[in-house]
Write a protein that holds these residues in place. Sequence first.
Motif, short mmCIF file in Angstrom:
data_model
loop_
_atom_site.label_atom_id
_atom_site.label_comp_id
_atom_site.label_asym_id
_atom_site.label_seq_id
_atom_site.Cartn_x
_atom_site.Cartn_y
_atom_site.Cartn_z
N GLU A 186 0.86 -1.18 0.00
CA GLU A 186 0.00 0.00 0.00
C GLU A 186 0.90 1.24 0.00
O GLU A 186 1.91 1.29 0.69
N TYR A 187 0.50 2.21 -0.79
CA TYR A 187 1.27 3.43 -0.96
C TYR A 187 0.47 4.63 -0.50
O TYR A 187 -0.74 4.55 -0.31
N GLU A 191 -3.34 3.06 -8.20
CA GLU A 191 -4.31 4.04 -7.74
C GLU A 191 -3.64 5.37 -7.39
O GLU A 191 -4.13 6.44 -7.75
N CYS A 192 -2.50 5.28 -6.69
CA CYS A 192 -1.79 6.50 -6.31
C CYS A 192 -1.23 7.20 -7.55
O CYS A 192 -1.30 8.43 -7.65
N LEU A 193 -0.68 6.44 -8.49
CA LEU A 193 -0.16 7.05 -9.71
C LEU A 193 -1.28 7.70 -10.52
O LEU A 193 -1.08 8.76 -11.12
N GLN A 218 5.79 19.14 -5.92
CA GLN A 218 6.16 17.99 -6.74
C GLN A 218 5.63 16.74 -6.04
O GLN A 218 5.79 16.59 -4.84
N TYR A 219 5.00 15.88 -6.79
CA TYR A 219 4.32 14.71 -6.23
C TYR A 219 5.16 13.45 -6.38
O TYR A 219 5.97 13.33 -7.30
N SER A 220 4.89 12.51 -5.50
CA SER A 220 5.51 11.20 -5.58
C SER A 220 4.62 10.23 -4.81
O SER A 220 3.61 10.61 -4.24
N LEU A 221 4.99 8.97 -4.81
CA LEU A 221 4.31 8.01 -3.95
C LEU A 221 5.35 7.37 -3.06
O LEU A 221 6.53 7.34 -3.38
N ARG A 260 -0.69 13.61 1.29
CA ARG A 260 -1.81 14.28 0.64
C ARG A 260 -3.15 13.66 1.03
O ARG A 260 -4.19 14.10 0.57
N GLY A 261 -3.13 12.61 1.84
CA GLY A 261 -4.37 11.98 2.27
C GLY A 261 -4.91 10.95 1.30
O GLY A 261 -6.05 10.52 1.44
N VAL A 262 -4.11 10.56 0.33
CA VAL A 262 -4.54 9.55 -0.64
C VAL A 262 -3.65 8.33 -0.46
O VAL A 262 -2.43 8.42 -0.50
#
Length: 81
Positions: free
Chosen positions: A11-12, A46-48, A21-24, A38-40
């Motif tokens: 799970e990520y 799903e995260c990507l 800038q976003y990442s997982l 970010r709460g996701v």
Amino acid sequence: MSERNEEDTREYRVVVNDEEQYSLWERDKPLPAGWYERGVTGSRSECLAHIAEVWTDMRPLSLRRRMAQSAGGTEERGGAR
């Protein structure tokens, strides 16, 4: 079976830094300094998918601000945290 062919069941969580800038990041690992949740959460795909939906401007926030300033406008922070 190689690692590439194995199903990723981890799970990520989606993370973002001050430059928006976003990442997982794996959910069970501590976040590196300067990154915020970010709460996701969910599977890697799903995260990507969420990142692809929300991260529509790849330019760092500081660059966007400089460009807006030089163009005579203002760019507000998008509320990354």
